[in-house]
Structures are given as C-alpha cells and as structure tokens.
Scaffold this motif. Structure first.
Motif, PDB file in Angstrom:
ATOM      1  N   THR A 121       0.821  -1.208   0.000  1.00  0.00           N
ATOM      2  CA  THR A 121       0.000   0.000   0.000  1.00  0.00           C
ATOM      3  C   THR A 121       0.856   1.261   0.000  1.00  0.00           C
ATOM      4  OG1 THR A 121      -1.727  -1.195   1.207  1.00  0.00           O
ATOM      5  CG2 THR A 121      -1.867   1.198   1.197  1.00  0.00           C
ATOM      6  N   VAL A 122       1.971   1.220   0.698  1.00  0.00           N
ATOM      7  CA  VAL A 122       2.865   2.375   0.748  1.00  0.00           C
ATOM      8  C   VAL A 122       3.598   2.559  -0.577  1.00  0.00           C
ATOM      9  CG1 VAL A 122       4.932   3.306   1.839  1.00  0.00           C
ATOM     10  CG2 VAL A 122       3.138   2.298   3.248  1.00  0.00           C
ATOM     11  N   PHE A 123       4.025   1.445  -1.207  1.00  0.00           N
ATOM     12  CA  PHE A 123       4.887   1.544  -2.384  1.00  0.00           C
ATOM     13  C   PHE A 123       4.124   1.720  -3.696  1.00  0.00           C
ATOM     14  CE2 PHE A 123       8.224  -0.062   0.393  1.00  0.00           C
ATOM     15  CZ  PHE A 123       9.337   0.589  -0.097  1.00  0.00           C
ATOM     16  N   LEU A 124       2.892   1.277  -3.786  1.00  0.00           N
ATOM     17  CA  LEU A 124       2.174   1.356  -5.061  1.00  0.00           C
ATOM     18  C   LEU A 124       2.068   2.772  -5.616  1.00  0.00           C
ATOM     19  CD1 LEU A 124      -0.736  -1.264  -4.925  1.00  0.00           C
ATOM     20  CD2 LEU A 124       1.256  -1.243  -6.423  1.00  0.00           C
ATOM     21  N   PRO A 125       1.631   3.772  -4.824  1.00  0.00           N
ATOM     22  CA  PRO A 125       1.575   5.129  -5.392  1.00  0.00           C
ATOM     23  C   PRO A 125       2.941   5.657  -5.822  1.00  0.00           C
ATOM     24  CG  PRO A 125       0.310   4.984  -3.346  1.00  0.00           C
ATOM     25  CD  PRO A 125       1.109   3.739  -3.441  1.00  0.00           C
ATOM     26  N   ILE A 126       3.977   5.324  -5.075  1.00  0.00           N
ATOM     27  CA  ILE A 126       5.319   5.789  -5.415  1.00  0.00           C
ATOM     28  C   ILE A 126       5.794   5.165  -6.729  1.00  0.00           C
ATOM     29  CG2 ILE A 126       7.723   5.838  -4.651  1.00  0.00           C
ATOM     30  CD1 ILE A 126       6.702   5.803  -1.781  1.00  0.00           C
ATOM     31  N   LEU A 127       5.589   3.856  -6.876  1.00  0.00           N
ATOM     32  CA  LEU A 127       6.024   3.189  -8.100  1.00  0.00           C
ATOM     33  C   LEU A 127       5.183   3.614  -9.304  1.00  0.00           C
ATOM     34  CD1 LEU A 127       6.678  -0.404  -6.694  1.00  0.00           C
ATOM     35  CD2 LEU A 127       8.357   1.352  -7.257  1.00  0.00           C
ATOM     36  N   SER A 128       3.909   3.918  -9.079  1.00  0.00           N
ATOM     37  CA  SER A 128       3.074   4.414 -10.182  1.00  0.00           C
ATOM     38  C   SER A 128       3.588   5.761 -10.672  1.00  0.00           C
ATOM     39  CB  SER A 128       1.622   4.529  -9.725  1.00  0.00           C
ATOM     40  OG  SER A 128       1.096   3.265  -9.365  1.00  0.00           O
ATOM     41  N   ALA A 129       3.875   6.649  -9.722  1.00  0.00           N
ATOM     42  CA  ALA A 129       4.417   7.961 -10.097  1.00  0.00           C
ATOM     43  C   ALA A 129       5.774   7.830 -10.773  1.00  0.00           C
ATOM     44  CB  ALA A 129       4.519   8.843  -8.854  1.00  0.00           C
ATOM     45  N   LEU A 130       6.598   6.900 -10.298  1.00  0.00           N
ATOM     46  CA  LEU A 130       7.906   6.672 -10.914  1.00  0.00           C
ATOM     47  C   LEU A 130       7.752   6.209 -12.363  1.00  0.00           C
ATOM     48  CD1 LEU A 130      10.995   6.284 -10.803  1.00  0.00           C
ATOM     49  CD2 LEU A 130      10.566   4.011  -9.846  1.00  0.00           C
ATOM     50  N   SER A 131       6.851   5.282 -12.593  1.00  0.00           N
ATOM     51  CA  SER A 131       6.645   4.765 -13.950  1.00  0.00           C
ATOM     52  C   SER A 131       6.147   5.851 -14.889  1.00  0.00           C
ATOM     53  CB  SER A 131       5.651   3.599 -13.914  1.00  0.00           C
ATOM     54  OG  SER A 131       6.118   2.558 -13.089  1.00  0.00           O
ATOM     55  N   GLU A 132       5.232   6.668 -14.408  1.00  0.00           N
ATOM     56  CA  GLU A 132       4.708   7.745 -15.255  1.00  0.00           C
ATOM     57  C   GLU A 132       5.796   8.765 -15.574  1.00  0.00           C
ATOM     58  OE1 GLU A 132       1.475   9.260 -13.012  1.00  0.00           O
ATOM     59  OE2 GLU A 132       0.335   7.396 -13.070  1.00  0.00           O
ATOM     60  N   THR A 133       6.634   9.073 -14.612  1.00  0.00           N
ATOM     61  CA  THR A 133       7.702  10.045 -14.829  1.00  0.00           C
ATOM     62  C   THR A 133       8.736   9.529 -15.830  1.00  0.00           C
ATOM     63  OG1 THR A 133       7.429  10.876 -12.571  1.00  0.00           O
ATOM     64  CG2 THR A 133       9.497  11.401 -13.689  1.00  0.00           C
ATOM     65  N   LEU A 134       9.076   8.237 -15.722  1.00  0.00           N
ATOM     66  CA  LEU A 134      10.085   7.646 -16.600  1.00  0.00           C
ATOM     67  C   LEU A 134       9.495   7.139 -17.906  1.00  0.00           C
ATOM     68  CD1 LEU A 134      12.164   5.620 -13.974  1.00  0.00           C
ATOM     69  CD2 LEU A 134      12.436   7.980 -14.696  1.00  0.00           C
ATOM     70  N   HIS A 135       8.179   7.310 -18.087  1.00  0.00           N
ATOM     71  CA  HIS A 135       7.480   6.840 -19.287  1.00  0.00           C
ATOM     72  C   HIS A 135       7.695   5.340 -19.501  1.00  0.00           C
ATOM     73  CE1 HIS A 135       5.813  10.528 -21.200  1.00  0.00           C
ATOM     74  NE2 HIS A 135       6.671  11.095 -20.362  1.00  0.00           N
ATOM     75  N   ILE A 136       7.538   4.599 -18.408  1.00  0.00           N
ATOM     76  CA  ILE A 136       7.561   3.135 -18.432  1.00  0.00           C
ATOM     77  C   ILE A 136       6.129   2.651 -18.213  1.00  0.00           C
ATOM     78  CG2 ILE A 136       8.451   1.057 -17.298  1.00  0.00           C
ATOM     79  CD1 ILE A 136      10.846   2.683 -16.379  1.00  0.00           C
ATOM     80  N   ASN A 137       5.750   1.610 -18.911  1.00  0.00           N
ATOM     81  CA  ASN A 137       4.436   1.032 -18.671  1.00  0.00           C
ATOM     82  C   ASN A 137       4.317   0.701 -17.184  1.00  0.00           C
ATOM     83  OD1 ASN A 137       2.155  -0.760 -18.490  1.00  0.00           O
ATOM     84  ND2 ASN A 137       2.357  -1.168 -20.670  1.00  0.00           N
TER      85      ASN A 137
END
Length: 573
Positions: A473-489
């Motif tokens: 629960t803690v990591f999902l929002p962070i990893l979602s934002a990371l993926s969007e920033t790096l333009h990774i699926n």
C-alpha cells in the motif's frame, strides 16, 4: 512529529504537506504495528477531513470498493470448503497419489497447498494443511522410535503403537522421577537437572538427524507453497486485491487486469517456482539422492514409509464417501472459476457481451452471486430422509450460515485495503504523487528492467519486517508515479513488485503462514532464514524472467500506453 508537520507546512505547499504527513503517520503505524493494522488504516478517515484534503464522504467511499465484494464472495466459498472438509479430502488424495517417499511426500503436500491457496487465503490454507502434515510427521517420528529398539526388517509394531502420538514421557513423569531421586537436594540442583532433562528430551525428539531434516523440509515447504499458490489468482492473497483495485482506480481506462490475464501471467511463474523451491528444499535438507527419496517403486519402500502411507489412508477413510455438500461445493468452485475465465477472455467475446450495457458486470458480480446462493441451498440432499450433519436438526439448514462466513471474513484486511485506497486518493487530489514523480526524474537513465529489479529487491527486503499489505500500500503510489515520470508502462513495475511483496519468507514475522509453521517447533529461525533467502532469490529471478518474456506481449510492455499517458497529462495539469 509536530515540528515535522509545521516545517512541511511552512516550506512546502499546504495540500501536499498535509497529505505527506498523513501518509507518514499511517506508514509508521503500519510498519511499527503499534496499533492493529486495521485501526491504523482508519487514520486517513479523520486526518484527511481535518486537514481539508478530502471530504469525509469522499474518504468513506474509498473504504468499500469492488474488490471488497469480490473477497466476500470468495470467503463464502472458502467457508463451505472448510465446513464440509473438502480441503482435507483434496489434500489427502493428492498426498496418497504422491506416496510416502520423503521427496515425493514433500512435493505432494506442496502441490495440494498451492492448489488450495489459489482460492483460499495463504493463512487459512497453511492452518488447514499443517495439521495433516503434522499427523504424518508424528507417525514418522513414532515409527522411528520403535525402530530404534526393534529391528526394522523383522519386528511387528502393535496397532496401538502405530496410531498413538504419545511417543515421549510426559513432563509430570520426568518431574516425579527427578523428585524421587533428588528429594533431599537443593532447589538449585533440582532446577538444573530438570532443565537438563528437558534439553535431553528435546534433543531426542527425533529418532535420527534425517528424520529432523524431513520434518523441517515438509514444514517449510507448506508455507512456501501457500505463498506460491497465492500468486496465481487475483483473490489468492490480499496484496493481489490491493494492486488490482488501486491500479483500476488510478487507470480506469486500462481494462487489462482481470482474472484471466493475471492467471495467464502468474500460472507459469507458480509452476517454475514450485519446481525450483522443491529442488532447493530437497538439496538443503534431504540431499541430492533423488533416486532414494523420490522413487515410486513399491519394492524400494521401507517399513516406515509403508506405515506412513497406512496412516494417510486411515485419515482419508475417516472422511467416508463424498457427501452431497461436498459435491455442491465442488460444483460452485468449478462454476465460479469458469465464469471468471469466460467473462472477458480477450481473444474471444465473453459472456458479458450478451448484455446490452457494458462494464456493469465484474468478477465481483459472479463471486457475490454464487456466495449468496450458498446461503439459500440446503445442505441436505433433496428428497432424502438422512442428513450428513447429525448436529443439524433443521432439514432446510443452508450450506453455510452467517457464523461460518463471519468466522473466516478478514474484516481487518478489508479496512486495511480501504485505507490504502484512501491514501492513494489523497495523493492524487493533493498533487503529492506528481511531486514524488518529479523527484524521481534522475532515474530516467535506467532501463525499465533495472528499475523493476530495484523495485522488486526493495519491496522484498522491506516486507521481511513489515506486513505485506502495508508494504504494498505504501509503495504502489510511489512506483506508479515513478513509472509515469520515466514513461515506463506502469505494469512493468507494479506487477513484479506486487508479487515480490509476498516473498517475506525469511522470518516468522514475515507473514502469518511463517508464524503458523514456526509454532509447530520443527524449524528454528536460522532454518527459515537460510531456506527463505534461497526462495526469495528464486522468486525475484522468476518474476523478472516472466515480466521480460511472456509478460511483454501479454501486457504490451514495450510501449507507454495511452491510458497511462492520459493519467500522466491529467495529473500534471
């Protein structure tokens, strides 16, 4: 903590600071477990309205989602499976097929545990299977003690010795003997001798070191198999449900995660992990002589293995012939699975195409419908005068009652998942997720597989000390934002991280199945650390193999999808 809050409020935007504070407080409570996880999940319910991040009604709506109904329907089926002992019949039948050779016995228990854990929670599955395994292990220990006094080739063991579990002298008998001999000695000497006697009893619990290794191998194999089985289905473990709901909430236009796609991706992972984990445990505890431990030939069976097989057959015979409630439960089990698979299979139109309005029916619809029917269908066969349950006086008693459902329903997990949704909603509304994404831009030079590997290693390390749902629960929002920033699926990082968060298998506190197995006393912490470290590496390696091979065409991971691009553009405005 107050100083931290005012510092953030002064030097940062108000909304982002307030949301970050709520996230930090909730995360600290989850990781430290100073209060129950469910209680900690209620922190956003009162802090978000107080800080003006979300309205109280908006926060409340996040605590009950589609996955809550999905879980409730699955628990109804699980209650019926446990009530009518269908799980025990399945487990014993699979073990009977595998045989009593140590290697095959471990593999048989692992297979049945994986199968049950696909549909039941990992904790429930471990709690169900461990007593069956313990009965087999106790038979192994008792037979070994008898063989230490009588030659195994010629001696006959009395029937009462075969079925008895009382293989060791009781503590009261030890105390009586010690007291009669040293009645006039000092209390200190008496106490030291008693401790020595207890230690000798513990050391002599297992006839040989090999027997102890078999007990360790079988016990640990069950908790690892429960973890592997939970990966296969969306409902297999709470972390899968958390991921599915948060992903579908954050990316409503994705329409790529359902029961079928998840199963197609995760089933090969589970098969590979099952085989490699079995080989690792066999090498660690039983050695490399697979011909001796895995032979199915009756000529190569020892007397002890034949007695263990007799014990398993006796336990199965106690179940009697398959009953009408077991048949109904099995039919519902198959029907629920088929309806999940055929709802929207992707390559052909599903049964939802028969309805005019699209998007109204989900996996939760099927789950709740069949779960509700279990409260209506009588447990007694129609037009039959006999009842399979002598304790039931009501001929119209249903398959399950509300008490059966209530006993298994994990309300704490429901509230915990709701708290995660509330935190995700607050991060989105306040703009915190966008700010976090901007701070992660220096990682843009890394290839997608490297980002995914770092995320997998990070969550698998953290989850050894914190609960799996809280970590994800803690990591999902962070990893979602990371993926969007790096333009990774986003699926390239979120799916592997969701799976790796279940690999907290090195310590008893890593997850409840570990604690259950540890409580039986066959393994020590160093055994769990040594075996769990290997399983952890196997899990991360297999997940990385999957996401970079068959996961690429399945989820189209080579492109930054339009649904993620739309979410990224909207969040940046």
């Amino acid at each position: 903590m107050d100083v931290c809050v005012w510092t953030m409020l002064l030097f940062w935007g108000l909304q982002e600071a307030c949301c970050a504070y709520v996230l930090m407080v909730t995360a600290v409570y989850w990781v430290s477990e100073a209060v129950p996880l469910g209680a900690a999940a209620l922190v956003p319910a009162f802090l978000y309205p107080l800080f003006g991040v979300l309205k109280s009604s908006e926060v409340a709506a996040e605590y009950c989602k589609d996955t809550t109904l999905l879980l409730m329907g699955v628990i109804c089926l699980a209650a019926s499976i446990e009530k009518w002992n269908l799980h025990k019949r399945i487990a014993l039948r699979m073990v009977m097929i595998a045989g009593a050779k140590p290697g095959m016995l471990v593999l048989g228990f692992m297979c049945c545990t994986v199968f049950l854990s696909m549909w039941l929670s990992n904790t429930s599955t471990t709690a169900m299977v461990m007593p069956i395994a313990e009965a087999v292990l106790q038979q192994l220990i008792c037979t070994g003690l008898a063989d230490s006094h009588v030659d195994s080739e010629t001696a006959e063991v009395p029937e009462e010795d075969i079925t008895s579990n009382d293989c060791f002298p009781s503590v009261s008998l030890i105390l009586t003997k010690v007291k009669s001999i040293f009645s006039h000695t000092t209390i200190l000497i008496f106490f030291l001798l008693f401790l020595f006697q207890v230690k000798m009893r513990r050391d002599s619990q297992y006839p040989t070191k090999r027997d102890h290794m078999i007990c360790k191998c079988l016990s640990l194999s069950i908790t690892y198999a429960a973890t592997i089985g939970g990966l296969i289905t969306i409902t297999g473990t709470s972390t899968n449900l958390i991921f599915a709901e948060q992903f579908n909430t954050r990316y409503p236009d994705a329409k790529v995660i359902n029961f079928g796609t998840w199963f197609i991706f995760s089933f090969p992972i589970a098969i590979i992990m099952l085989v490699l984990t079995w080989l690792w445990l066999h090498f660690l505890f039983l050695g490399c002589n697979f011909r001796e431990t895995c032979s199915l030939s009756k000529k190569r069976k020892t007397r002890r293995e034949m007695l263990s097989e007799r014990r398993i057959h006796e336990e199965y015979a106690k179940l009697g012939p398959i009953s009408y409630p077991e048949v109904v439960t099995g039919v519902f089990f198959i029907l629920m699975t088929l309806l999940w698979f055929t709802r929207e299979p992707g390559f052909v139109p599903g049964w939802t195409s028969l309805f005019e309005k699209k998007g109204y029916r989900t996996d939760a619809t099927v789950s709740v419908l069949l779960g509700f029917l279990l409260f209506l269908i009588p447990a007694r066969r129609p037009f039959s005068s006999s009842s399979y349950d002598d304790s039931e006086s009501d001929p119209l008693a249903p398959m399950i009652t509300w008490k059966d459902f209530q006993r298994l329903m994990p309300w704490e997990i429901v509230i915990l998942v709701g708290g995660g949704y509330a935190l995700a909603a607050g991060c989105k509304v306040s703009g915190l997720s966008v700010w976090i994404g901007r701070q992660l831009e220096p990682m843009s030079g890394l290839p997608p597989w490297a980002v995914t590997l770092l995320a997998c290693l990070l969550v698998s390390a953290v989850t050894e000390f914190a609960s799996n749902p809280a970590t994800l629960t803690v990591f999902l929002p962070i990893l979602s934002a990371l993926s969007e920033t790096l333009h990774i699926n986003p699926l390239h990082t979120l799916i592997p991280s969701t799976m790796c968060v279940s690999f907290g298998v090195m310590l008893p506190v890593g997850n409840p199945p570990n604690a259950i197995v540890f409580s039986y006393g066959h393994v020590q912490i160093r055994d769990m650390v040594k075996a769990g470290f290997g399983v952890n590496l196997i899990g991360v390696a297999v997940v990385m193999l999957a996401i970079t091979t068959w996961g690429v065409p399945l989820f189209n991971l080579t492109e930054f999808p339009a649904w993620a691009l739309a979410r990224n553009v909207t969040g940046s405005l």
